[in-house]
Design a protein around this motif. Sequence first.
Motif, short mmCIF file in Angstrom:
data_model
loop_
_atom_site.label_atom_id
_atom_site.label_comp_id
_atom_site.label_asym_id
_atom_site.label_seq_id
_atom_site.Cartn_x
_atom_site.Cartn_y
_atom_site.Cartn_z
N GLU A 12 -1.44 -93.41 -100.98
CA GLU A 12 -2.01 -92.28 -100.23
C GLU A 12 -2.67 -92.78 -98.95
O GLU A 12 -2.57 -92.13 -97.89
N VAL A 13 -3.35 -93.91 -99.03
CA VAL A 13 -3.96 -94.49 -97.83
C VAL A 13 -2.88 -94.91 -96.84
O VAL A 13 -2.99 -94.66 -95.63
N ARG A 14 -1.83 -95.54 -97.34
CA ARG A 14 -0.73 -95.97 -96.45
C ARG A 14 -0.10 -94.76 -95.76
O ARG A 14 0.26 -94.83 -94.57
N ASP A 15 0.06 -93.66 -96.48
CA ASP A 15 0.64 -92.46 -95.88
C ASP A 15 -0.21 -91.97 -94.71
O ASP A 15 0.31 -91.57 -93.67
N ALA A 16 -1.53 -91.96 -94.90
CA ALA A 16 -2.42 -91.50 -93.83
C ALA A 16 -2.40 -92.47 -92.65
O ALA A 16 -2.52 -92.07 -91.49
N PHE A 17 -2.25 -93.75 -92.95
CA PHE A 17 -2.29 -94.78 -91.91
C PHE A 17 -1.01 -94.83 -91.08
O PHE A 17 -1.03 -95.18 -89.90
N ARG A 18 0.12 -94.47 -91.68
CA ARG A 18 1.42 -94.71 -91.05
C ARG A 18 1.53 -94.07 -89.67
O ARG A 18 1.92 -94.71 -88.70
#
Length: 588
Positions: A71-77
């Motif tokens: 979920e963090v990676r999705d927001a960061f992408r």
Amino acid sequence: MAKRIIEDLCSALNIAALLIVGSVTLTPQSVFSQGFSTRASEAIPLVAPAVQGDTGFVVVAPDRGFLGNEEVRDAFRRFSELFRAELAFLPWDGDVARYVRRAVTRLSDRGAGRVVVLPLVVADSHPLLRRLEQSFRDDLADVLMAKSFGKSYLAEEVLIDRLKASALLNPAVRGSGRDGDSEGEKTAIVIVSGGAFGDEEEIRGIEDEVQGLVRPVGSYFDVSETRTVVLRHITGGVDGVQASLEYFKVEVDQLVESHDQVVVVPFYLSQRMDSMMDEVQFLRRQVDGKQVVVLPPGPLPHELVTLWMCQEANRWVPLRKDEVGFVVMPHGSDIDWNESIRESLAELEQDYPLEYAFSMADSEVLRRSVRRLEARGYRGIVVLRVFSMESSFRERIDWLLGLSEMSGNSMGMGLPKRVRSASLFATLGGVEDHPLFARALLDRALEISTRPTEEALFLLGHGTGPGPSNQKWLDNLASIREQINDLGHEFASVHVANWQEDWPALRDLAVAEIRALVDMEIEQGRAVLVVPARIAGTGPEIGELAHLEHVRVGTGFAPHPLFRTWASSQFDAGRRLLMEAVNTATDR
């Protein structure tokens, strides 16, 4: 190791794989399908600098396990597509900075001359962030720390969205068996945070910060009580986790006894190995069989987390003059009034990118103007408040833009939606007793004058209710009167007064007093010149005085050429204010 510990705890607490909410059993997916999606309906532009400079960013977040980290990676992408950025998770065991160091090295290899850390945590008191700060002092001294997500108004907006989504649940699940709008229904909210594994002082610190996020909730929702509970992390031992869960259970039990509805909002980056090994399920286990709603964990997933990354990063990249646009916000009226403003400023649009927001600080109108500037590529936005008083709607506008915790006058309605944006804002305005305003009003008087020494001049303002603000308005008019005298134009007399037109009882008294003064001047054989001390047009002057013999009524500031001069000076001052604020910060 963290996975093994959580598995052990799940086994110890006999956590079920399904979520039990009241008497209804729901899978995680079905909770979202019933309206818990926190995705905003509006497509919000992610503005970024045209020139990145030498700054690189590391977004740091506590290790949450596979699903939580995804979920963090999705927001960061999306953020990483716009800014030179790396993502680093903070492990619970061992050297907390080990992944941050690798990220810093990668940014250096990509040309970053300095590195800024963006902490994706709800509370600065989070123990992993405190450990990371210690590493900065020890061996990462050149790395800078930005404000955390929890310090942004966007974090409050995510929380508000989650609470709004909860209203979509079936009323039977919500606890009372009655419709949620029933008269007299009492609702309590429990905001749950986590991550603590130290002493009670650490927990109190997190509680205090989270409670600050909760402050706006009572303005948006009919909530009779709000409590905050901080869960301990498994790193501090199973006993600590169980004790904090028991404390949570006691708090909820007390609220269930005294309220019709209890809503639990997990609002922190909780552990989520997968949909079954989810820390929030511990909470659901504690309220199993009770009429309590436990919302899905937050603040992720939510697009405002990405927006926060962009906004915070924008603060650290120098702002150029050609990246600043302007919103002009006058009160607004009919087409003639509005066009008098537009036509006055039309030639300025060659040098200043302008959008208009005619309103009394209306959220939707302001948002629309901001979006139009963002679509044109501006990431710095100055809002010019074109009102008589500097204080008029200032608090409300600043609050709408996330610049203030004070929401200002709600005008009898609930709090409006704030403007969700990655742009950087500054506001200024109010003509007050500006010398250009005084000179323009003198010109308005001379336009209707024939023999100044035989004429009485009336400078009439809008005014407010009783008290200091109305007196401040009168003081400004008195200052303008003195400036007119200093300019060498001697009228037989100059009167100043306010109509106080929005306060009926005061208005009647003001009309009577103004009319008495006008009659007195006419009886003395003088012509009466009435000049509205307004941004544009006229006020009650036409209806109350224009029909009288020997009375001539002028008009307000715009579209006088000096109005354009005043506006351009304000644009320059606002742009300078915003650029200095950003560029001073980027020099750190």
